[in-house]
Design a protein around this motif. Structure first.
Motif, PDB file in Angstrom:
ATOM      1  N   LYS A 164       1.174  -1.028  -0.033  1.00 13.00           N
ATOM      2  CA  LYS A 164      -0.221   0.436   0.201  1.00 13.00           C
ATOM      3  C   LYS A 164       0.732   1.256  -0.297  1.00 13.00           C
ATOM      4  N   THR A 165       2.254   0.932   0.672  1.00 12.58           N
ATOM      5  CA  THR A 165       2.457   2.410   0.668  1.00 12.58           C
ATOM      6  C   THR A 165       3.438   2.416  -0.740  1.00 12.58           C
ATOM      7  N   TYR A 200      -3.876  12.145  -1.483  1.00  7.97           N
ATOM      8  CA  TYR A 200      -2.932  10.579  -1.508  1.00  7.97           C
ATOM      9  C   TYR A 200      -2.051  11.264  -0.340  1.00  7.97           C
ATOM     10  N   TRP A 201      -2.041  12.363   0.157  1.00  6.25           N
ATOM     11  CA  TRP A 201      -1.083  12.916   1.046  1.00  6.25           C
ATOM     12  C   TRP A 201      -1.418  12.234   2.189  1.00  6.25           C
ATOM     13  N   ARG A 202      -2.833  12.430   2.023  1.00  6.52           N
ATOM     14  CA  ARG A 202      -3.744  12.274   3.562  1.00  6.52           C
ATOM     15  C   ARG A 202      -3.580  10.567   4.194  1.00  6.52           C
ATOM     16  N   ARG A 203      -4.032  10.067   2.858  1.00  2.00           N
ATOM     17  CA  ARG A 203      -4.395   8.687   2.930  1.00  2.00           C
ATOM     18  C   ARG A 203      -2.775   8.022   3.357  1.00  2.00           C
ATOM     19  N   ARG A 231      -0.856   9.540   5.286  1.00  3.67           N
ATOM     20  CA  ARG A 231      -0.127  10.049   6.664  1.00  3.67           C
ATOM     21  C   ARG A 231      -1.374   9.347   7.826  1.00  3.67           C
ATOM     22  N   ASN A 232      -2.202   8.371   6.662  1.00  3.63           N
ATOM     23  CA  ASN A 232      -3.441   7.656   7.523  1.00  3.63           C
ATOM     24  C   ASN A 232      -2.659   6.160   7.606  1.00  3.63           C
ATOM     25  N   ILE A 233      -2.202   5.814   7.191  1.00  3.67           N
ATOM     26  CA  ILE A 233      -1.675   4.202   6.844  1.00  3.67           C
ATOM     27  C   ILE A 233      -0.425   3.535   7.739  1.00  3.67           C
ATOM     28  N   THR A 234       0.560   4.926   6.930  1.00  2.00           N
ATOM     29  CA  THR A 234       2.323   5.339   7.807  1.00  2.00           C
ATOM     30  C   THR A 234       2.616   6.586   7.713  1.00  2.00           C
ATOM     31  N   ASP A 235       2.748   7.085   9.174  1.00  2.00           N
ATOM     32  CA  ASP A 235       3.146   8.597   9.130  1.00  2.00           C
ATOM     33  C   ASP A 235       4.584   8.589   9.791  1.00  2.00           C
TER      34      ASP A 235
END
Length: 407
Positions: free
Chosen positions: A102-103, A122-125, A127-131
Motif C-alpha cells: 500500500k505504501t 493521496y498525502w492524507r491517505r 499519513r493515515n496508513i504510515t506516518d
C-alpha cells in the motif's frame, strides 16, 4: 545523470549524461571518467557539458539524492531545474521502513500526481496508513520529487531509468581498459545516431494503385495488398479481426475518405451494440403474489449422486508402454479394496517403543530395557560358560600350588 563503477584493472567511475528525444529514445549527451563521485568531479564534468550544450531553456535534470550532483548543478547550471528519481526514493523507503504494498502504491500516486488537490488527497491517505514514511518525505522539498509541485516542465519523466539503462548496456564494457571503454560508447553512439537518423528521414508509408479497387501499400515490412471490393488485405488482419488494418486506412486516406466505420463488420458497429441491449429485463414480483395454475404437476428433484470435489478421473486411459499399474493399499490393514479413511477393520494398536538404556549386569552381560526377556535369556545362556571359566581358574591355581610344593 548518474555514475557507475569501473570493473577492470584501472578502477574509477564513469559519469553519464543522457537525454530523451521526442520519440522516447535514449540520446547520449556525454560521458567522462573520474576517480570517484565528488563535488569536484561532477563540477568538472558539468563544465565540459556546459561547453557543449550551453544554457538550454527549460532544461530539467533528474538525479539521485547525492548532494555532490545537486551542488554542481547549482554552480554550473543555475537556471536549470533538477528533480529526484522516484526509484531511488522508494528504494530508501523500503530499506528504512520495510516493503509494504500500500505504501508503494500511494508513493507512486503522489509522484505522478499532476494537480495539487490530487497530491493532497493521496498525502492524507499516506499519513493515515504510515506516518513514518510521510514524515520522511516531508523532509524532502516537494518540488523535487512530485510533478504536482514541480515549478517547470518535467516532461513526465519521474525516474532516471534512461541513465540506468546506459549502465546496464555498458556492464561488460566497464571491465575493459579505459580507451576501450571510450571506444565502446563512441561506437554505440554512432550506431544509434545512424539508426534514428534513418528513421527520422522516412516520410511515411507509400501507396501504389493496381486497379479501381485494389491497392498495394508499402510499410517497410511485408506490406499489404488491399481489395476494397472483397474487403480483404494480404496481412489478414482485416479478415481475422473484423476491423480495418493500417493498410486499409492508408488506402481510404489516399481516397480522401475519412469514414472508416463501414469497413468494420457489423459486430463492431454502434447500431449492433444498441440493438443488443435494447430489450429490458423486468424484475419478478413477490413469490406470494405468483398465480400458479392448478394443472401444473409437481416434479420432485431427481436423485443425484455425490459429486466429486474435482474433475472425475479418467479410468479408461491407455497405459504407456512399460508402465505398470500402481496398486494402492489401505495404510491400516493393507487391503486393496478401500483406503484408511473408509477402513472399518479392527487393527491392534502398535506398542510404543521404550527408550534404549544400556547397562551392565552383575555377571558382566549388557542388559537393555528394550528387550528385557531376551536379555535374561542371554544371561542364562552365558551363565554356564562363566561357571566353567571360574572352575578352570581354580584348577589352574591348585596345580600351581602343587608344583611349588613338589619343588
Amino acid at each position: 545523470m548518474d555514475g557507475a563503477h569501473l570493473k577492470g584493472k584501472y578502477k574509477g567511475t564513469i559519469l553519464h549524461a543522457v537525454a530523451m528525444d521526442g520519440n522516447n529514445k535514449i540520446l547520449p549527451i556525454g560521458y567522462g571518467i573520474c576517480l570517484k563521485e565528488t563535488t569536484d568531479s561532477w563540477t568538472w564534468f558539468l563544465e565540459k557539458l556546459h561547453e557543449c550544450i550551453g544554457d538550454v531553456e527549460g532544461l530539467t535534470m533528474l538525479i539521485d539524492r547525492a548532494p555532490a550532483i545537486a551542488i554542481s548543478i547549482q554552480n554550473v547550471f543555475p537556471n536549470a531545474q533538477h528533480g529526484l528519481c522516484g526509484f531511488h526514493l522508494i528504494g530508501n523507503i523500503v530499506h528504512t521502513f520495510g516493503k509494504k504494498k500500500k505504501t508503494t502504491i500511494l508513493f507512486w500516486k503522489l509522484v505522478r500526481a499532476h494537480k495539487t488537490t490530487e497530491f493532497e488527497f493521496y498525502w492524507r491517505r499516506l499519513r493515515n496508513i504510515t506516518d513514518d514514511v510521510a514524515i520522511y518525505l516531508s523532509q524532502i522539498p516537494r518540488e523535487k520529487w512530485t510533478g504536482a509541485y514541480f515549478p517547470t516542465t518535467r516532461y513526465d519523466y519521474m525516474t532516471s531509468n534512461s541513465v540506468e539503462s546506459m549502465n546496464v548496456v555498458s556492464n561488460k564494457a566497464r571491465k575493459l581498459p579505459i580507451l576501450s571503454i571510450l571506444e565502446f560508447f563512441r561506437a554505440l553512439t554512432q550506431k544509434w545516431f545512424y539508426k534514428w537518423r534513418m528513421v527520422a528521414g522516412i516520410q511515411g508509408w507509400s501507396l501504389s494503385g493496381v486497379d479501381n479497387t485494389t491497392y498495394q501499400v508499402h510499410d517497410f515490412k511485408s506490406g499489404g495488398i488491399v481489395n476494397l471490393e472483397e474487403k480483404t488485405c494480404s496481412c489478414r488482419y482485416w479478415q481475422q479481426i473484423g476491423l480495418p488494418c493500417g493498410h486499409v486506412i492508408m488506402v481510404l486516406t489516399h481516397l480522401k475518405n475519412d469514414h472508416f466505420g463501414h469497413m468494420a463488420i457489423g459486430a463492431y458497429k454502434i447500431e449492433t451494440y444498441r440493438r443488443m441491449y435494447e430489450q429490458a429485463i423486468y424484475p419478478l414480483s413477490e413469490l406470494s403474489d405468483w398465480e400458479v395454475p392448478d394443472y401444473l404437476m409437481v416434479v420432485n428433484p431427481p436423485m443425484m449422486e455425490i459429486r466429486q470435489a474435482d474433475r472425475p478421473k479418467n479410468t479408461n486411459r491407455i497405459p504407456s508402454q512399460g508402465e505398470e499399474p500402481k496398486i494402492r493399499r489401505c495404510t491400516r490393514c493393507h487391503s486393496t479394496t478401500h483406503n484408511a479413511r473408509t477402513c472399518k477393520e479392527i487393527v491392534p494398536k502398535k506398542q510404543s517403543k521404550s527408550k534404549k538404556h544400556t547397562g551392565v549386569s552383575g555377571s558382566g552381560t549388557k542388559v537393555t530395557n528394550e528387550e528385557p526377556m531376551q536379555a535374561i535369556e542371554n544371561q542364562w545362556q552365558h551363565e554356564p560358560e562363566n561357571q566353567w571359566t571360574q572352575h578352570t581358574e581354580q584348577q589352574w591355581q591348585q596345580q600351581q600350588l602343587d608344583n611349588q610344593w613338589t619343588q
